[in-house]
Design a protein around this motif. Structure first.
Motif, PDB file in Angstrom:
ATOM      1  N   LYS A  57     -47.978 -46.589  64.287  1.00 41.78           N
ATOM      2  CA  LYS A  57     -47.008 -47.541  63.733  1.00 41.78           C
ATOM      3  C   LYS A  57     -47.645 -48.859  63.304  1.00 41.78           C
ATOM      4  O   LYS A  57     -47.245 -49.472  62.319  1.00 41.78           O
ATOM      5  N   ILE A  58     -48.631 -49.291  64.095  1.00 40.30           N
ATOM      6  CA  ILE A  58     -49.237 -50.595  63.789  1.00 40.30           C
ATOM      7  C   ILE A  58     -50.041 -50.512  62.498  1.00 40.30           C
ATOM      8  O   ILE A  58     -49.981 -51.396  61.640  1.00 40.30           O
ATOM      9  N   THR A  59     -50.772 -49.425  62.343  1.00 34.45           N
ATOM     10  CA  THR A  59     -51.519 -49.207  61.102  1.00 34.45           C
ATOM     11  C   THR A  59     -50.568 -49.158  59.904  1.00 34.45           C
ATOM     12  O   THR A  59     -50.831 -49.768  58.859  1.00 34.45           O
ATOM     13  N   VAL A  60     -49.468 -48.447  60.070  1.00 33.54           N
ATOM     14  CA  VAL A  60     -48.517 -48.325  58.965  1.00 33.54           C
ATOM     15  C   VAL A  60     -47.926 -49.697  58.619  1.00 33.54           C
ATOM     16  O   VAL A  60     -47.773 -50.047  57.443  1.00 33.54           O
ATOM     17  N   ALA A  61     -47.648 -50.485  59.646  1.00 37.84           N
ATOM     18  CA  ALA A  61     -47.140 -51.842  59.396  1.00 37.84           C
ATOM     19  C   ALA A  61     -48.160 -52.667  58.604  1.00 37.84           C
ATOM     20  O   ALA A  61     -47.805 -53.447  57.715  1.00 37.84           O
ATOM     21  N   ARG A  62     -49.445 -52.475  58.904  1.00 36.97           N
ATOM     22  CA  ARG A  62     -50.517 -53.164  58.166  1.00 36.97           C
ATOM     23  C   ARG A  62     -50.496 -52.776  56.684  1.00 36.97           C
ATOM     24  O   ARG A  62     -50.714 -53.612  55.811  1.00 36.97           O
ATOM     25  N   ILE A  63     -50.242 -51.491  56.416  1.00 33.29           N
ATOM     26  CA  ILE A  63     -50.192 -51.032  55.016  1.00 33.29           C
ATOM     27  C   ILE A  63     -49.109 -51.811  54.257  1.00 33.29           C
ATOM     28  O   ILE A  63     -49.338 -52.316  53.156  1.00 33.29           O
ATOM     29  N   PHE A  64     -47.928 -51.925  54.872  1.00 31.09           N
ATOM     30  CA  PHE A  64     -46.844 -52.675  54.230  1.00 31.09           C
ATOM     31  C   PHE A  64     -47.265 -54.123  53.981  1.00 31.09           C
ATOM     32  O   PHE A  64     -46.996 -54.688  52.919  1.00 31.09           O
ATOM     33  N   ALA A 121     -40.101 -53.412  53.611  1.00 31.12           N
ATOM     34  CA  ALA A 121     -40.099 -52.359  54.634  1.00 31.12           C
ATOM     35  C   ALA A 121     -39.070 -51.268  54.366  1.00 31.12           C
ATOM     36  O   ALA A 121     -39.090 -50.227  55.012  1.00 31.12           O
ATOM     37  N   PHE A 122     -38.179 -51.480  53.366  1.00 32.11           N
ATOM     38  CA  PHE A 122     -37.205 -50.416  53.086  1.00 32.11           C
ATOM     39  C   PHE A 122     -37.799 -49.348  52.171  1.00 32.11           C
ATOM     40  O   PHE A 122     -37.142 -48.387  51.829  1.00 32.11           O
ATOM     41  N   ASN A 123     -39.041 -49.520  51.760  1.00 31.37           N
ATOM     42  CA  ASN A 123     -39.657 -48.590  50.815  1.00 31.37           C
ATOM     43  C   ASN A 123     -40.630 -47.652  51.542  1.00 31.37           C
ATOM     44  O   ASN A 123     -41.742 -48.049  51.885  1.00 31.37           O
ATOM     45  N   PRO A 124     -40.222 -46.404  51.796  1.00 30.37           N
ATOM     46  CA  PRO A 124     -41.018 -45.506  52.651  1.00 30.37           C
ATOM     47  C   PRO A 124     -42.324 -45.000  52.012  1.00 30.37           C
ATOM     48  O   PRO A 124     -42.511 -45.108  50.805  1.00 30.37           O
ATOM     49  N   LEU A 125     -43.179 -44.441  52.853  1.00 28.54           N
ATOM     50  CA  LEU A 125     -44.509 -44.006  52.409  1.00 28.54           C
ATOM     51  C   LEU A 125     -44.624 -42.482  52.374  1.00 28.54           C
ATOM     52  O   LEU A 125     -43.971 -41.778  53.157  1.00 28.54           O
ATOM     53  N   SER A 182     -34.160 -39.885  57.640  1.00 32.11           N
ATOM     54  CA  SER A 182     -34.443 -38.645  58.361  1.00 32.11           C
ATOM     55  C   SER A 182     -35.327 -37.717  57.532  1.00 32.11           C
ATOM     56  O   SER A 182     -35.759 -36.678  57.994  1.00 32.11           O
ATOM     57  N   ARG A 183     -35.599 -38.101  56.276  1.00 27.73           N
ATOM     58  CA  ARG A 183     -36.485 -37.292  55.440  1.00 27.73           C
ATOM     59  C   ARG A 183     -37.849 -37.953  55.295  1.00 27.73           C
ATOM     60  O   ARG A 183     -37.947 -39.173  55.175  1.00 27.73           O
ATOM     61  N   ASP A 237     -40.513 -43.999  62.461  1.00 33.26           N
ATOM     62  CA  ASP A 237     -39.475 -44.421  61.517  1.00 33.26           C
ATOM     63  C   ASP A 237     -39.989 -45.389  60.466  1.00 33.26           C
ATOM     64  O   ASP A 237     -39.472 -45.438  59.356  1.00 33.26           O
ATOM     65  N   ILE A 238     -41.001 -46.153  60.798  1.00 31.35           N
ATOM     66  CA  ILE A 238     -41.515 -47.121  59.820  1.00 31.35           C
ATOM     67  C   ILE A 238     -42.094 -46.404  58.593  1.00 31.35           C
ATOM     68  O   ILE A 238     -42.034 -46.914  57.476  1.00 31.35           O
ATOM     69  N   VAL A 239     -42.598 -45.182  58.783  1.00 31.43           N
ATOM     70  CA  VAL A 239     -43.153 -44.417  57.656  1.00 31.43           C
ATOM     71  C   VAL A 239     -42.043 -44.054  56.667  1.00 31.43           C
ATOM     72  O   VAL A 239     -42.231 -44.126  55.446  1.00 31.43           O
TER      73      VAL A 239
END
Ligand code: TXA
Ligand code: MG
Length: 318
Positions: free
Chosen positions: A37-44, A51-55, A107-108, A100-102
């Motif tokens: 999650k922390i890495t993904v937060a760094r990407i954003f 943050a509403f735009n998923p990866l 849910s998709r 969920d951050i991803v």
């Protein structure tokens, strides 16, 4: 400089939770451990992306699909079997291991297998999939070379894996299911016609207004250069803006224009795949130059021409 071809080094950074730029056949990605999650937060943060735009989650093999997804519709399975590795992303029900951050709480999860040998080898060195958006600042042009990534984000990431110029040059086509329908949410490197050949009819939902955005890639302004871009009939546009220093994005056989006009012919022989692979490079180059405005011909609305027009329309939004 942080550009190179050292897969072991890239893998070790990723294992430490760092963010690394990676080549794919579509565009360069800004990759990190999809389970961290922390890495993904760094990407954003690096991308300055809301943050509403998923990866998109990148996996190495179809067998890894069940690591991240479940209850996959047969038609999506068929498509991923047929077109992966390649410029296709499927939207499927996520497993709880995907943070969920991803998915921005959805849910998709969006999943794809990139067709770039270097990135497939990199994924083979890792025991986690890679979450990766395109490696550009939010709403700017997606990079298709390692140098473009460096110019845009080089001071924010420790390493850029250099896999040369992206062969497709447009982002992946995103496909999901709604009720009984196969829905295309983003036109991209895999032509809609190829998808129809496998699953029959599809519904295209790539909105050009900002109403009811289901995937944020549908945001009207996107993929945009800083210079104003006008899309339409080049003959008229050349005439209308004759007093400006212009870049003209076109395709196939064209007549010479006046001295004010710099021509960017994306494919002189009229090959739409070649044109697609040159589009973002041209936009990027033009944006760095001293032209005042960009004009572009509308492409034939079929095959990859549809995706090119989609990007040009979004780039033309002021
Ligand atoms: O070709 C590509 O797809 C490239 C390379 C790097 O793989 N990636 C890419 O990522 O274009 P990005 O983040 O720039 O665009 C991903 C698009 C966004 O429009 C996002 O909203 C949509 O995919 N998306 C991702 N996950 C989603 C989800 N769970 N539900 C709906 N849309 C999703
Ligand atoms: Mg993007």
């Amino acid at each position: 400089m942080p550009i190179g071809k050292d897969l072991q080094y890239a893998a070790s950074l990723l294992k430490q939770g760092e963010v690394v730029a990676i080549p794919t056949e579509t565009v360069y990605g800004l990759a990190g451990n999809a389970f961290n999650k922390i890495t993904v937060a760094r990407i954003f943060e690096i991308k300055n992306r809301p943050a509403f735009n998923p990866l998109i989650v990148h996996i190495k093999h179809i067998e890894d699909l069940n690591l991240v997804a479940q209850n996959i519709d047969d038609r999506l399975l068929l498509l991923i079997q047929k077109f992966s590795p390649g410029p296709l992303t499927i939207l499927v029900e996520k497993k709880s291991i995907v943070p969920d951050i991803v998915t921005a709480g959805s849910s998709r999860v969006a999943v794809r297998i990139p067709a770039h040998p270097m990135t497939l080898s990199l994924l083979n060195l890792l025991d986690f999939p890679l979450a990766a958006p395109s490696a550009n600042p939010f709403q700017y042009i997606s990079p298709v070379t390692a140098q473009q990534v460096e110019e845009q984000l080089g001071d924010k990431i420790p390493y850029i894996l250099d896999g040369g110029k992206c062969s497709v040059g447009l982002e992946s086509t995103i496909v999901g299911i709604e009720g009984n329908d196969v829905v295309v949410y983003r036109l991209g490197g895999l032509p809609v016609e190829d998808i129809k050949n496998i699953v029959g009819n599809v519904v295209i939902k790539t909105k050009l207004d900002n109403q009811n955005v289901e995937t944020p890639g549908q945001l009207k302004k996107h993929y945009a250069p800083k210079k104003p871009l006008f899309l339409g009939n080049s003959k008229e546009l050349l005439h209308q803006y004759a007093d400006k220093k212009m870049a003209w994005i076109t395709f196939g056989k064209v007549e010479n224009a006046s001295e004010n006009v710099q021509i960017f012919n994306l494919s002189e022989k009229g090959d739409i795949y070649e044109a697609a692979s040159n589009l973002f490079e041209a936009l990027y180059f033009i944006d760095q130059s001293d032209v005042e405005i960009i004009i572009a011909d509308t492409f034939p609305e079929e095959g990859l021409g549809r995706a090119i027009n989609d990007r040009l329309k979004r780039a033309a939004v002021q």
